[in-house]
Design a protein around this motif. Structure first.
Motif, short mmCIF file in Angstrom:
data_model
loop_
_atom_site.label_atom_id
_atom_site.label_comp_id
_atom_site.label_asym_id
_atom_site.label_seq_id
_atom_site.Cartn_x
_atom_site.Cartn_y
_atom_site.Cartn_z
N THR A 1 1.60 -9.87 -8.38
CA THR A 1 1.22 -9.80 -6.98
C THR A 1 2.46 -10.05 -6.14
OG1 THR A 1 -0.37 -10.55 -5.31
CG2 THR A 1 0.60 -12.25 -6.73
N ILE A 2 2.33 -9.97 -4.83
CA ILE A 2 3.46 -10.19 -3.93
C ILE A 2 3.08 -11.24 -2.92
CG2 ILE A 2 5.03 -9.13 -2.25
CD1 ILE A 2 4.69 -6.49 -3.65
N ILE A 3 3.97 -12.19 -2.68
CA ILE A 3 3.76 -13.21 -1.66
C ILE A 3 4.94 -13.18 -0.70
CG2 ILE A 3 2.36 -14.67 -3.16
CD1 ILE A 3 4.85 -16.38 -3.65
N ASP A 4 4.73 -13.68 0.51
CA ASP A 4 5.83 -13.73 1.47
C ASP A 4 6.58 -15.05 1.34
OD1 ASP A 4 4.37 -15.71 2.83
OD2 ASP A 4 3.52 -14.29 4.25
N ASP A 5 7.52 -15.30 2.24
CA ASP A 5 8.37 -16.47 2.14
C ASP A 5 7.63 -17.78 2.41
OD1 ASP A 5 8.16 -15.30 4.69
OD2 ASP A 5 9.83 -16.48 5.44
N THR A 6 6.40 -17.69 2.92
CA THR A 6 5.60 -18.90 3.12
C THR A 6 4.62 -19.13 1.98
OG1 THR A 6 3.79 -17.80 4.33
CG2 THR A 6 5.72 -18.50 5.61
N GLY A 7 4.61 -18.22 1.01
CA GLY A 7 3.70 -18.34 -0.11
C GLY A 7 2.38 -17.63 0.06
N GLN A 8 2.18 -16.97 1.20
CA GLN A 8 0.93 -16.27 1.45
C GLN A 8 0.95 -14.89 0.79
OE1 GLN A 8 -1.80 -17.66 3.06
NE2 GLN A 8 -0.45 -19.45 2.79
N PRO A 9 -0.20 -14.44 0.25
CA PRO A 9 -0.23 -13.13 -0.40
C PRO A 9 0.01 -12.01 0.60
CG PRO A 9 -2.44 -14.04 -0.22
CD PRO A 9 -1.50 -15.14 0.18
N ALA A 10 0.73 -10.99 0.17
CA ALA A 10 1.04 -9.82 1.01
C ALA A 10 0.37 -8.59 0.42
CB ALA A 10 2.54 -9.62 1.10
N PRO A 11 -0.35 -7.82 1.21
CA PRO A 11 -0.97 -6.60 0.68
C PRO A 11 0.09 -5.60 0.24
CG PRO A 11 -1.93 -7.25 2.79
CD PRO A 11 -0.71 -8.07 2.61
N PHE A 12 -0.18 -4.90 -0.85
CA PHE A 12 0.71 -3.86 -1.32
C PHE A 12 -0.10 -2.83 -2.08
CE2 PHE A 12 0.49 -6.78 -4.84
CZ PHE A 12 0.52 -5.98 -5.98
N GLN A 13 0.54 -1.70 -2.32
CA GLN A 13 -0.10 -0.60 -3.02
C GLN A 13 0.91 -0.01 -4.00
OE1 GLN A 13 -2.14 2.17 -0.43
NE2 GLN A 13 -1.56 3.91 -1.68
N ILE A 14 0.51 0.12 -5.25
CA ILE A 14 1.40 0.70 -6.26
C ILE A 14 1.38 2.22 -6.12
CG2 ILE A 14 1.77 1.03 -8.73
CD1 ILE A 14 0.65 -1.74 -9.20
N LEU A 15 2.57 2.78 -5.98
CA LEU A 15 2.71 4.23 -5.88
C LEU A 15 2.95 4.87 -7.24
CD1 LEU A 15 4.94 4.43 -2.66
CD2 LEU A 15 2.45 4.52 -2.82
N SER A 16 3.70 4.19 -8.08
CA SER A 16 3.92 4.67 -9.45
C SER A 16 4.27 3.47 -10.32
CB SER A 16 5.02 5.71 -9.51
OG SER A 16 6.28 5.14 -9.22
N ASP A 17 3.88 3.53 -11.60
CA ASP A 17 4.12 2.44 -12.55
C ASP A 17 4.38 3.08 -13.91
OD1 ASP A 17 4.22 0.14 -14.00
OD2 ASP A 17 2.29 -0.66 -13.34
N ASN A 18 5.66 3.14 -14.28
CA ASN A 18 6.05 3.87 -15.48
C ASN A 18 6.71 2.94 -16.49
OD1 ASN A 18 5.32 6.45 -14.33
ND2 ASN A 18 7.19 6.28 -13.10
#
Length: 859
Positions: A449-466
């Motif tokens: 997952t991805i978090i910001d510099d404060t530790g809060q989760p950041a929404p993201f979307q996988i475009l490709s995973d190879n």
């Protein structure tokens, strides 16, 4: 007319076109032949005068003939030879405003350093468009006199042209009736280059006399020259004859001398834009102009990042490379297309724009690496990814990123000290190979997952995973509150991604609908329409193919020949469907032109009230037709505003008495079409609908906005145009459409850091330069030309005075308000600094005492 004997000031010059009547090399060499003759004739007569339009031609000549510098400098000092204050002849409407600043800046600095004095005047020879912010650019660059040769006001020769901020430059406008021969060439076609008998036969004196009766002062400016012509051999003797045979005194003058003669005259003040009479130049050369915004944005963003890296002492500023690239780009934007030098010149124009984009990208990435690798990242069991914002205000949006899990994405990438699993060695491998093991099993990676510099989760979307030797991931990140001219750090960590619902999709054979909390996109295949709806309004878009009845060599538009087709939308396919963005691919065709292929890529966003549209056009046939996109919405009317170089303008703000009614520009554009056609910079707004774009050519009808994409008179291979359609239902100032347009054109940059062990000096989040004032945009942040400071240039787009709210987190000692030539005027306090209505504000940021600028190195 006064009883004083009028003086006719004859401007002896040659219009130095670049790649018009020959290749670029031929035109430059021809200009060298002209300059050599001018120097020879000025040497022989102290009364000789000659005006050279563009500094670039003089610079090119002296690079090849440096021995001529001493004599040329002396002739300039004596007032015999004058060089105009512009690098090259570019349009005033097509290019972003920073291009005109550099056009004058490079010219003035070259003139001062090489010839000992700057230019006081310039002439827009053969240019059919006049942006309303140009007077401000000139006045703030030390230019006090301007000459228009096309499209000037019919009822005025001498006037003051007032810019949107109130700056005014004394302006001379040629008689539009004489522009049938290029404006400046009237005297050539009335025998001035020949003899008095020829002039008598061609009616030189009576026609000039009629013109002089309309002149408000006893001084008149007459041109003697044309495209790349050598100085008229008989000009001086002909002027003596004219002075003897007519009631007027004729004398060779420079533009500066003419200005001195008329500067104190009481003349009217005019305001407004003179829209382009060659607007359809972009449609004819669409493959060139699609690069205009991209190249400019990349180059300016590259300068921003390079300046930050240099100001922090991390990387030398590539001044020489950037200057050469800007001058290459300006040469690519020279106003000449086609004609004899087309094969060479047009190819170089396209190449110059592409070079600028590539250099901007390369310079920016090099500086970005230096900055990112010096950011302190405290989470060791993570992959830091930094998001950079080149614009000077806090910004939220989507950023694309990439990262790699080494060791094929095994859990050990997180440094979790996991033991290797117990495995049976595969006989085919011979020994245990963790990469091959990862490929052959499902134990390839933990979820992340991805978090910001404060530790809060950041929404993201996988475009490709190879999975290859590594695990290779492209993603789309919802980057929020990214500081102005700064960055924010995010971390890829083990864990479960933030669960966000995807937009709903309803599709059948005739319609596809994507619905998000912020917007709904409908692709209506049956009606060949695209519909955008949100809680503030709605809009419809379609593509039209319009037949043309104009000659193939015409650069503009005439009435269509009656054949008009809607582009048919054939089929739609979902390319991407995620929690942040859904993309749909639509193909189109035209029943009247079977070889035409059109692809539309539409993107709808979960948290944005707009849709993005990219149109790709391919055609291998040449037909008399053009393609337009039409946008309609409730409330579209006459209150139209649009971006211009260094500002914004209203549709009705046209300079009085201008327009293609005379012989200035026929048969290229009729007046009814001209009043509703504009060259636009980045955005248009009318009736609560904003259209943001990398294209320039817009037409405004009572019920819709039309964007001309291209003409099909030349083959096209994948021509791409980008748009953002935004029904907002509000005043464009309230929702800050200009800033939204800049954010559409200027992407946020990402950088993935793997080295978390080296010593770091920068914090996780930082803003180096920020402003609070809405609708104030960035023109440039660059190192000063003298290498002793940094230059920050901003401009206001709403016509309101407002506090700037400027904050700078760089080792700055002092801030000066300065001219566009980067000369300090007065020191200012950043905390109390304001920007005026439509002002172009240039600040000189001087570094702390003892600061040493690193020497430039090759990239």
């Amino acid at each position: 007319m006064s009883s004083v004997r009028p003086t006719v000031h004859v401007l002896n010059f040659s219009h130095l076109d670049l790649s018009w009547l020959g290749t670029q090399e031929e035109c430059l060499s021809r200009a060298g032949r002209i300059l050599a003759e001018v120097i020879r004739r000025a040497r022989a007569s102290t009364g000789y005068r000659f005006h050279i339009e563009y500094v670039s031609f003089v610079a090119h000549y002296l690079e090849r003939h440096p021995e001529a510098l001493r004599e040329l400098r002396a002739l300039v000092s004596a007032g015999q030879i004058e060089v105009g204050a512009q690098w090259i002849g570019i349009h005033t409407a097509y290019q972003p405003g920073e291009h005109w600043v550099r056009n004058v800046l490079y010219a003035q600095r070259w003139l001062r350093s090489r010839l000992g004095q700057m230019g006081r005047a310039l002439m827009l020879t053969d240019l059919p468009d006049h942006s309303p912010q140009l007077p401000q650019v000139l006045i703030r660059s030390g230019v006090n006199f301007l000459v228009l040769t096309r499209m000037g006001p019919r009822g005025h020769r001498l006037f003051r042209w007032q810019s949107l901020d109130g700056s005014a430059v004394l302006t001379w406008s040629d008689n539009p009736r004489w522009n049938a021969y290029g404006g400046y060439g009237w005297s050539l076609y009335r025998g001035l280059a020949e003899s008095w008998p020829v002039m008598e036969r061609l009616g030189f004196a009576p026609e000039l006399g009629e013109e002089l009766t309309r002149c408000p002062v006893p001084h008149y400016l007459l041109h003697a020259g044309n495209d790349l012509v050598r100085p008229f051999p008989a000009l001086e003797s002909n002027l003596e004859t004219l002075s003897a045979q007519t009631p007027w005194t004729f004398r060779l003058s420079t533009l500066g001398e003419f200005y001195d003669a008329v500067a104190g005259a009481a003349v009217p003040t005019l305001r407004g834009e003179v829209p382009c009479a060659w607007a359809f130049l972009e449609a004819r050369y669409a493959e060139h102009f699609v690069w205009e915004q991209t190249a400019s944005a990349r180059l300016i963003a590259g300068e921003v990042l390079a300046s930050l890296a240099s100001a922090l002492g991390r990387r030398p500023y590539p001044a020489r490379l950037l200057t050469e690239t800007w001058q290459t780009l300006l040469a690519a934007e020279d106003h000449n297309y086609g004609c004899q030098g087309a094969r060479d010149g047009d190819a170089l124009k396209l190449e110059g724009r592409q070079i600028a984009e590539q250099v901007g990208r390369r310079v920016g990435r090099a500086a970005l690496a230096v900055l990112a690798e010096n950011v302190s990242t405290h989470r060791t069991r993570s992959v830091p990814i930094l998001v950079f914002n080149p614009l000077p205000w806090t910004r939220t949006g989507l950023a694309t990123g990439h990262f790699t899990f080494y060791w094929a994405g095994l859990r050990r990438v997180w440094d979790l000290d996991d033991a290797w699993p117990e495995v049976t060695v595969d006989p085919a491998l011979g020994t245990f190979d963790p990469i091959q093991f990862a490929k052959r099993t499902d134990w390839k990676a933990v979820s992340f997952t991805i978090i910001d510099d404060t530790g809060q989760p950041a929404p993201f979307q996988i475009l490709s995973d190879n999975l290859c030797e590594t695990r290779d991931v492209d993603l789309l990140l919802d980057a929020r509150d990214i500081p102005g001219c700064g960055y924010r750090t995010y971390y890829i960590v083990p864990g479960t991604p933030l669960d966000r619902p995807r937009p709903s999709i309803v599709a059948d054979t005739s319609r596809v609908t994507v619905t998000t909390p912020s917007c709904r996109l409908t692709v209506d295949l049956a009606r060949h329409r695209i519909q955008i709806d949100n809680n503030r309004g709605s809009a419809q878009c379609c593509l039209k193919v319009i037949g043309e009845a104009i000659p193939s060599d015409n650069q503009a538009e005439d009435t269509p020949d009656g054949r008009t087709w809607d582009l048919e939308l054939d089929k739609a396919q979902v390319l991407e469907h995620g929690p942040l963005r859904t993309r749909i691919w639509v193909t189109g065709s035209c029943a009247g032109i079977s070889a035409l292929q059109v692809k539309l890529e539409l993107a709808v966003y979960t948290d944005a009230p707009w849709i993005d549209l990219e149109i790709e056009i391919t055609s291998d046939v040449q037909v008399p037709a053009r393609i337009e996109m039409a946008c309609s919405a409730t409330g579209i009317g006459e209150d139209v505003w649009y971006g211009i170089p260094l500002g914004a303008n209203a549709l009705h703000n046209i300079m009085e008495g201008t327009g293609p009614e005379d012989e200035d520009a026929p048969p290229r554009l009729n007046r009814a079409s001209w009043t509703r056609t504009r060259i636009v910079q980045r955005w248009v707004n009318t009736g609560g609908l904003a259209v943001l774009s990398n294209r320039h050519l817009f037409r405004f009808d009572p019920q819709e906005i039309r964007v001309v994409l291209c003409r099909l008179r030349t083959p096209l291979a994948g021509l791409r145009s980008r748009f953002r359609i935004w029904p907002h239902g509000d005043d464009w100032r309230t929702v800050d459409v200009p800033r939204a347009a800049d954010e559409f054109i200027v992407p946020m940059e990402t950088y993935t850091v793997n080295d978390c062990l080296s010593e770091k000096a920068l914090p996780e989040r930082e803003s180096f330069i920020s402003i609070d004032a809405p609708a104030v945009l960035l023109s440039a942040f660059k190192q000063a030309e003298d290498g002793q400071a940094f230059i920050l240039r901003l401009y206001e787009t709403t016509g309101r005075r407002q506090p700037l709210g400027l904050r700078i987190h760089l080792p700055i000692r002092r801030i000066y308000r300065c001219t566009l030539l980067e000369e300090a005027i007065e020191d200012v306090d950043a905390a109390t600094l304001t920007i005026g209505p439509f002002e172009i504000l240039t600040l000189r940021l001087e570094m702390e005492e003892g600061w040493i600028f690193a020497a430039e190195s090759r990239l």
